[in-house]
Scaffold this motif. Structure first.
Motif, PDB file in Angstrom:
ATOM      1  N   GLU A   1     110.553  52.524  43.612  1.00  0.00           N
ATOM      2  CA  GLU A   1     110.604  53.985  43.337  1.00  0.00           C
ATOM      3  C   GLU A   1     110.906  54.808  42.251  1.00  0.00           C
ATOM      4  O   GLU A   1     110.185  55.516  41.921  1.00  0.00           O
ATOM      5  N   ARG A   2     111.905  54.303  41.618  1.00  0.00           N
ATOM      6  CA  ARG A   2     112.451  54.622  40.392  1.00  0.00           C
ATOM      7  C   ARG A   2     111.507  54.437  39.361  1.00  0.00           C
ATOM      8  O   ARG A   2     111.098  54.900  38.470  1.00  0.00           O
ATOM      9  N   LEU A   3     110.770  53.227  39.415  1.00  0.00           N
ATOM     10  CA  LEU A   3     109.745  52.887  38.412  1.00  0.00           C
ATOM     11  C   LEU A   3     108.505  53.753  38.703  1.00  0.00           C
ATOM     12  O   LEU A   3     107.958  53.933  37.461  1.00  0.00           O
ATOM     13  N   LYS A   4     108.313  53.832  39.886  1.00  0.00           N
ATOM     14  CA  LYS A   4     107.095  54.866  39.996  1.00  0.00           C
ATOM     15  C   LYS A   4     107.193  56.055  39.573  1.00  0.00           C
ATOM     16  O   LYS A   4     106.399  56.859  38.946  1.00  0.00           O
ATOM     17  N   ILE A   5     108.419  56.705  39.747  1.00  0.00           N
ATOM     18  CA  ILE A   5     108.735  57.964  38.952  1.00  0.00           C
ATOM     19  C   ILE A   5     108.722  58.039  37.718  1.00  0.00           C
ATOM     20  O   ILE A   5     108.444  58.921  36.804  1.00  0.00           O
ATOM     21  N   ARG A   6     109.421  56.852  36.870  1.00  0.00           N
ATOM     22  CA  ARG A   6     109.296  56.849  35.190  1.00  0.00           C
ATOM     23  C   ARG A   6     107.905  56.683  34.952  1.00  0.00           C
ATOM     24  O   ARG A   6     107.710  57.400  33.947  1.00  0.00           O
ATOM     25  N   ARG A   7     107.012  55.924  35.711  1.00  0.00           N
ATOM     26  CA  ARG A   7     105.469  56.075  35.169  1.00  0.00           C
ATOM     27  C   ARG A   7     104.813  57.426  35.177  1.00  0.00           C
ATOM     28  O   ARG A   7     104.250  57.979  34.284  1.00  0.00           O
ATOM     29  N   GLN A   8     105.427  58.144  36.172  1.00  0.00           N
ATOM     30  CA  GLN A   8     104.746  59.519  36.462  1.00  0.00           C
ATOM     31  C   GLN A   8     105.399  60.382  35.286  1.00  0.00           C
ATOM     32  O   GLN A   8     104.576  61.387  34.783  1.00  0.00           O
ATOM     33  N   VAL A   9     106.781  60.247  35.068  1.00  0.00           N
ATOM     34  CA  VAL A   9     107.163  61.116  33.794  1.00  0.00           C
ATOM     35  C   VAL A   9     106.753  60.792  32.421  1.00  0.00           C
ATOM     36  O   VAL A   9     106.124  61.991  31.786  1.00  0.00           O
ATOM     37  N   ARG A  10     106.099  59.360  32.311  1.00  0.00           N
ATOM     38  CA  ARG A  10     105.571  59.015  31.092  1.00  0.00           C
ATOM     39  C   ARG A  10     104.153  59.679  31.034  1.00  0.00           C
ATOM     40  O   ARG A  10     103.387  60.217  29.953  1.00  0.00           O
ATOM     41  N   VAL A  11     103.478  60.009  32.582  1.00  0.00           N
ATOM     42  CA  VAL A  11     102.039  60.524  32.177  1.00  0.00           C
ATOM     43  C   VAL A  11     102.424  62.094  31.646  1.00  0.00           C
ATOM     44  O   VAL A  11     101.605  62.622  30.956  1.00  0.00           O
ATOM     45  N   TYR A  12     103.385  62.618  32.593  1.00  0.00           N
ATOM     46  CA  TYR A  12     103.588  64.113  32.223  1.00  0.00           C
ATOM     47  C   TYR A  12     103.842  64.643  31.014  1.00  0.00           C
ATOM     48  O   TYR A  12     103.674  65.604  30.413  1.00  0.00           O
ATOM     49  N   THR A  13     104.693  63.382  30.023  1.00  0.00           N
ATOM     50  CA  THR A  13     104.843  63.831  29.041  1.00  0.00           C
ATOM     51  C   THR A  13     104.241  63.039  27.793  1.00  0.00           C
ATOM     52  O   THR A  13     104.558  62.994  26.404  1.00  0.00           O
ATOM     53  N   ALA A  14     103.123  62.533  28.085  1.00  0.00           N
ATOM     54  CA  ALA A  14     102.115  61.849  27.265  1.00  0.00           C
ATOM     55  C   ALA A  14     101.559  62.695  26.169  1.00  0.00           C
ATOM     56  O   ALA A  14     101.475  62.606  25.020  1.00  0.00           O
ATOM     57  N   GLN A  15     101.116  64.076  26.551  1.00  0.00           N
ATOM     58  CA  GLN A  15     100.811  65.089  25.404  1.00  0.00           C
ATOM     59  C   GLN A  15     101.919  65.433  24.292  1.00  0.00           C
ATOM     60  O   GLN A  15     101.662  65.548  23.347  1.00  0.00           O
ATOM     61  N   ALA A  16     103.229  65.484  25.098  1.00  0.00           N
ATOM     62  CA  ALA A  16     104.328  65.893  23.733  1.00  0.00           C
ATOM     63  C   ALA A  16     104.595  64.614  23.172  1.00  0.00           C
ATOM     64  O   ALA A  16     104.612  64.837  21.804  1.00  0.00           O
ATOM     65  N   ARG A  17     104.224  63.459  23.512  1.00  0.00           N
ATOM     66  CA  ARG A  17     104.428  62.174  22.558  1.00  0.00           C
ATOM     67  C   ARG A  17     103.464  62.144  21.735  1.00  0.00           C
ATOM     68  O   ARG A  17     103.411  61.764  20.570  1.00  0.00           O
TER      69      ARG A  17
END
Length: 324
Positions: free
Chosen positions: A248-264
């Protein structure tokens, strides 16, 4: 044809690079032998003077087998930490090899500064930058190994849980993970099984596992097994819940990377745009760019702009680097 000094320097470093690659391949071949791996582990125990469990006479015998340079180097706790850091990254490099690469990288960076700039300020400033590059590469490989291990670890916990529910012992379950799972999780569990099979207690073997692989997941696993050994309980169910939590933590981490993709992506674009525009101006208006190198304030402006770009890039990375 007379070679320019720059061509001579490039050919020299290319030859040195090939020599380092040849030496590296030889080191990898030597370090792949089981005998070297066993001697390396024993050397690590013998070099740690704070470990009182190691017999003094055996410590002396092992230290005699080390080269004089190794005996001098491994007296330093910093060298031992560096050796553990390199070993945890999965790189088959010795500490002496790392020192050689650090020195070669620093000399190469200083040489580039001498070739393309005037004075000694820039070349001297490039020495620590070049020295850090091999350590950054090792750290990147270590991070990649930890990331891969984290992806595989829930499956390993499920295998241990199913093995315990089937009636096997914890030692047999760890052996099964070391045999059936892929690297790097298999190597870590296999080493733990071999250590307890050769005389260490299961607690000590698992503690060594948590030291070899940094991360909270392994520490949770070790804590769960230690608590179960002291107070009992259903270890299989605990490990199954731990595997579910990690997933579940890895799933949340992937979601966070998707949400921050534009900033990166914005950070990468902002870091690349000045160089692209400078190249375009150099091709279309050469005199416009060359003016920066002909006046003192132009050089300082470039330094200031470069420092601001680096600072802004790392600030953006810090903002989007959300710990979970």
């Amino acid at each position: 044809m007379i070679l320019a000094p720059l061509h001579i320097v490039v050919m020299f470093f290319f030859a040195a690079f090939l020599a380092v690659i040849t030496l590296y391949m030889w080191v990898v071949e030597v370090r792949s032998s089981p005998r070297y791996q066993i001697r390396k582990r024993m050397r690590g125990l013998a070099s740690d003077a704070a470990d009182r469990r190691f017999p003094a006479d055996l410590r002396v015998e092992l230290l005699k087998e080390m080269s004089p340079l190794d005996r001098v180097l491994f007296k330093s706790s910093l060298v031992r930490k560096l050796d553990d850091f390199v070993d945890s990254s999965g790189v088959k490099w010795d500490v002496k090899m790392v020192f050689l690469l650090v020195v070669a990288s620093a000399v190469f960076a200083c040489t580039l500064g001498l070739l393309f700039t005037e004075g000694m300020i820039i070349p001297l400033a490039l020495i620590p930058v070049g020295a850090v590059v091999p350590l950054m590469v090792i750290n990147y490989m270590r991070s990649a190994k930890v990331k891969k291990f984290t992806e595989q670890f829930p499956d390993a916990l499920d295998m241990v849980s199913r093995s315990l529910k089937a009636g096997h012992s914890l030692s047999a379950a760890i052996e099964m993970v070391g045999t059936e799972m892929p690297e790097p999780v298999a190597g870590l569990f296999r080493t733990a099984y071999e250590e307890q099979a050769l005389g260490l207690s299961m607690r000590e073997a698992l503690d060594h596992m948590s030291k070899r692989m940094a991360g909270t997941d392994v520490r949770f696993f070790v804590m769960a097994t230690n608590i179960h050994r002291e107070v009992g309980g259903n270890l299989g169910e605990i490990l199954e819940r731990l595997a579910h939590t990690i997933r579940e933590r890895l799933k949340i981490r992937r979601q966070v990377r998707v949400y921050t993709a534009q900033a990166r992506l914005s950070g990468y674009i902002l870091a690349a745009v000045p160089f692209v525009m400078a190249a375009i101006f150099y091709v279309t208006l050469p005199g416009y760019i060359e003016e920066f190198f002909n006046v003192p304030w132009g050089i300082y402006a470039l330094y200031l702009a470069g420092g601001g770009m680096v600072a802004g890039f790392f600030v953006i990375r810090k903002i989007v680097d959300i710990k979970i």
